[in-house]
Design a protein around this motif. Structure first.
Motif, PDB file in Angstrom:
ATOM      1  N   THR A  46       0.512  12.055  30.658  1.00 42.03           N
ATOM      2  CA  THR A  46       1.488  11.695  29.634  1.00 42.03           C
ATOM      3  C   THR A  46       1.501  10.197  29.352  1.00 42.03           C
ATOM      4  N   TRP A  47       1.011   9.378  30.297  1.00 43.07           N
ATOM      5  CA  TRP A  47       1.029   7.935  30.076  1.00 43.07           C
ATOM      6  C   TRP A  47      -0.177   7.454  29.265  1.00 43.07           C
ATOM      7  N   ALA A  48      -1.077   8.359  28.908  1.00 48.25           N
ATOM      8  CA  ALA A  48      -2.309   7.944  28.238  1.00 48.25           C
ATOM      9  C   ALA A  48      -2.035   7.304  26.879  1.00 48.25           C
ATOM     10  N   GLU A  49      -1.150   7.899  26.074  1.00 48.22           N
ATOM     11  CA  GLU A  49      -0.890   7.344  24.746  1.00 48.22           C
ATOM     12  C   GLU A  49      -0.136   6.021  24.805  1.00 48.22           C
ATOM     13  N   PRO A  50       0.904   5.872  25.659  1.00 45.61           N
ATOM     14  CA  PRO A  50       1.499   4.540  25.809  1.00 45.61           C
ATOM     15  C   PRO A  50       0.480   3.504  26.258  1.00 45.61           C
ATOM     16  N   ALA A  51      -0.417   3.878  27.164  1.00 47.91           N
ATOM     17  CA  ALA A  51      -1.451   2.941  27.615  1.00 47.91           C
ATOM     18  C   ALA A  51      -2.399   2.592  26.475  1.00 47.91           C
ATOM     19  N   ARG A  52      -2.738   3.579  25.654  1.00 46.55           N
ATOM     20  CA  ARG A  52      -3.627   3.312  24.527  1.00 46.55           C
ATOM     21  C   ARG A  52      -2.955   2.389  23.517  1.00 46.55           C
ATOM     22  N   ALA A  53      -1.660   2.599  23.278  1.00 46.19           N
ATOM     23  CA  ALA A  53      -0.923   1.708  22.371  1.00 46.19           C
ATOM     24  C   ALA A  53      -0.949   0.270  22.885  1.00 46.19           C
ATOM     25  N   ALA A  54      -0.758   0.109  24.205  1.00 47.00           N
ATOM     26  CA  ALA A  54      -0.780  -1.230  24.791  1.00 47.00           C
ATOM     27  C   ALA A  54      -2.166  -1.853  24.659  1.00 47.00           C
ATOM     28  N   CYS A  55      -3.205  -1.092  24.980  1.00 44.28           N
ATOM     29  CA  CYS A  55      -4.571  -1.621  24.913  1.00 44.28           C
ATOM     30  C   CYS A  55      -4.954  -1.996  23.492  1.00 44.28           C
ATOM     31  N   VAL A  56      -4.539  -1.194  22.516  1.00 47.01           N
ATOM     32  CA  VAL A  56      -4.816  -1.517  21.114  1.00 47.01           C
ATOM     33  C   VAL A  56      -4.141  -2.834  20.745  1.00 47.01           C
ATOM     34  N   THR A  57      -2.899  -3.004  21.165  1.00 49.20           N
ATOM     35  CA  THR A  57      -2.173  -4.246  20.888  1.00 49.20           C
ATOM     36  C   THR A  57      -2.897  -5.444  21.476  1.00 49.20           C
ATOM     37  N   TYR A  58      -3.318  -5.332  22.742  1.00 50.35           N
ATOM     38  CA  TYR A  58      -3.965  -6.459  23.407  1.00 50.35           C
ATOM     39  C   TYR A  58      -5.305  -6.809  22.770  1.00 50.35           C
ATOM     40  N   ILE A  59      -6.113  -5.792  22.465  1.00 53.36           N
ATOM     41  CA  ILE A  59      -7.452  -6.067  21.955  1.00 53.36           C
ATOM     42  C   ILE A  59      -7.393  -6.604  20.532  1.00 53.36           C
ATOM     43  N   VAL A  60      -6.409  -6.171  19.743  1.00 54.60           N
ATOM     44  CA  VAL A  60      -6.245  -6.737  18.399  1.00 54.60           C
ATOM     45  C   VAL A  60      -5.793  -8.189  18.501  1.00 54.60           C
ATOM     46  N   LEU A  61      -4.933  -8.491  19.475  1.00 47.03           N
ATOM     47  CA  LEU A  61      -4.545  -9.877  19.717  1.00 47.03           C
ATOM     48  C   LEU A  61      -5.777 -10.722  20.024  1.00 47.03           C
ATOM     49  N   VAL A  62      -6.691 -10.183  20.828  1.00 44.92           N
ATOM     50  CA  VAL A  62      -7.935 -10.881  21.141  1.00 44.92           C
ATOM     51  C   VAL A  62      -8.703 -11.197  19.858  1.00 44.92           C
ATOM     52  N   GLY A  63      -8.833 -10.200  18.992  1.00 49.83           N
ATOM     53  CA  GLY A  63      -9.566 -10.403  17.749  1.00 49.83           C
ATOM     54  C   GLY A  63      -8.917 -11.432  16.844  1.00 49.83           C
ATOM     55  N   ILE A  64      -7.591 -11.384  16.715  1.00 49.77           N
ATOM     56  CA  ILE A  64      -6.875 -12.314  15.838  1.00 49.77           C
ATOM     57  C   ILE A  64      -6.946 -13.742  16.370  1.00 49.77           C
ATOM     58  N   VAL A  65      -6.679 -13.904  17.676  1.00 53.68           N
ATOM     59  CA  VAL A  65      -6.726 -15.249  18.272  1.00 53.68           C
ATOM     60  C   VAL A  65      -8.134 -15.832  18.162  1.00 53.68           C
ATOM     61  N   TYR A  66      -9.140 -14.990  18.373  1.00 56.61           N
ATOM     62  CA  TYR A  66     -10.516 -15.475  18.245  1.00 56.61           C
ATOM     63  C   TYR A  66     -10.789 -15.940  16.817  1.00 56.61           C
ATOM     64  N   ALA A  67     -10.427 -15.119  15.847  1.00 57.50           N
ATOM     65  CA  ALA A  67     -10.706 -15.457  14.452  1.00 57.50           C
ATOM     66  C   ALA A  67      -9.969 -16.710  14.000  1.00 57.50           C
ATOM     67  N   VAL A  68      -8.731 -16.882  14.464  1.00 55.29           N
ATOM     68  CA  VAL A  68      -7.901 -17.985  13.984  1.00 55.29           C
ATOM     69  C   VAL A  68      -8.104 -19.271  14.780  1.00 55.29           C
ATOM     70  N   LEU A  69      -8.173 -19.153  16.126  1.00 57.80           N
ATOM     71  CA  LEU A  69      -8.179 -20.340  16.966  1.00 57.80           C
ATOM     72  C   LEU A  69      -9.517 -20.668  17.625  1.00 57.80           C
ATOM     73  N   LEU A  81       5.856   7.736  19.908  1.00 60.52           N
ATOM     74  CA  LEU A  81       6.223   6.869  21.026  1.00 60.52           C
ATOM     75  C   LEU A  81       7.565   6.199  20.778  1.00 60.52           C
ATOM     76  N   PRO A  82       8.339   5.942  21.836  1.00 56.71           N
ATOM     77  CA  PRO A  82       9.660   5.327  21.674  1.00 56.71           C
ATOM     78  C   PRO A  82       9.558   3.819  21.455  1.00 56.71           C
ATOM     79  N   ASP A  83      10.515   3.257  20.734  1.00 54.72           N
ATOM     80  CA  ASP A  83      10.515   1.821  20.440  1.00 54.72           C
ATOM     81  C   ASP A  83      10.602   0.972  21.707  1.00 54.72           C
ATOM     82  N   ARG A  84      11.212   1.492  22.745  1.00 51.22           N
ATOM     83  CA  ARG A  84      11.365   0.711  23.969  1.00 51.22           C
ATOM     84  C   ARG A  84      10.023   0.390  24.634  1.00 51.22           C
ATOM     85  N   LEU A  85       8.978   1.086  24.219  1.00 50.18           N
ATOM     86  CA  LEU A  85       7.659   0.814  24.782  1.00 50.18           C
ATOM     87  C   LEU A  85       7.199  -0.606  24.463  1.00 50.18           C
ATOM     88  N   VAL A  86       7.704  -1.192  23.371  1.00 51.38           N
ATOM     89  CA  VAL A  86       7.303  -2.546  22.992  1.00 51.38           C
ATOM     90  C   VAL A  86       7.611  -3.536  24.121  1.00 51.38           C
TER      91      VAL A  86
END
Length: 226
Positions: free
Chosen positions: A85-108, A148-153
């Protein structure tokens, strides 16, 4: 609370039917691991490796987390097993982190040229461009998503904040920093602004990822992650 039998049945059925995406995830995970290995090998070829340094980069950590999750999801699906059951919350977190990597790389980092990425050009492209783009495509198009619940943020924010605290402590003590925008020589006022912007970015994109589970196609209705 765990999933009910009906939820488990839906989850297992969805997992077994998503073969194409599971193979894609395994392929991306393999490419990611190869890119990290190539980066480590290149560094080892010209200097002594400090694992706390080379694996201290948010880019490396986030890519390895995503690869590990994709390997787990792929193996479970291809063997006909039920996703936890934790797979989708984990996937949401990983997507957030890896997109942050892409944005920070492109911008900074990309504007810095070779100094802004990893030393192996193809590996740099994989870790900063390919995985962020694929993670978004996978999140939007792959089936089996759950509401997913908002508290996951709040939970998603924990890892980047801990990482930033550790990096700032190391920068103030042993002088090692993974990225120039976190270098203490810039002054802690400027670093504080950078940290605040990054934290707000993580929170904003994490919220968007979580909220997207309410309207993106392919979700399993009626299930809210615990």
């Amino acid at each position: 609370m765990g999933a009910s039998p009906a939820e488990v049945d839906r989850q297992g059925s969805s997992t077994r039917s998503a073969g194409v995406w599971d193979w894609l995830r395994l392929a991306v995970a393999g490419l990611t691991v190869a890119a990290v290995a190539a980066t480590v090998a290149e560094v080892a070829g010209r200097s002594r490796i400090n694992p706390f340094n080379i694996f201290g980069y948010f880019t490396i950590q986030s890519n390895l987390l995503l690869a590990a999750l994709y390997i787990l999801l792929g193996v479970l699906a291809l063997t006909g097993r039920v996703r936890p059951t934790w797979a989708e919350p984990a996937r949401a977190a990983c997507v957030t982190y890896i997109v942050l990597v892409g944005i920070v790389y492109a911008v900074l980092l990309a504007p810095l040229g070779a100094e802004g990425g990893v030393p192996v050009e193809w590996a740099n492209t994989v870790l900063h461009v390919v995985t962020p783009i694929y993670a978004v495509v996978d999140w939007v198009l792959a089936p089996g998503r759950r509401r997913l619940p908002d508290r996951l943020v709040g939970a998603i924010l924990i890892y980047p904040i801990v990482w930033l605290v550790v990096v700032l402590i190391r920068g103030a003590t042993d002088g090692w920093v993974p990225y120039p925008f976190l270098d203490p020589e810039q002054g802690y006022g400027r670093i504080a602004v950078t940290v605040l912007v990054i934290s707000l970015g993580v929170a904003a994109f994490g919220w968007l990822v979580v909220r997207s589970t309410r309207f993106l196609p392919g979700k399993e209705p009626g299930f809210v992650a615990p």
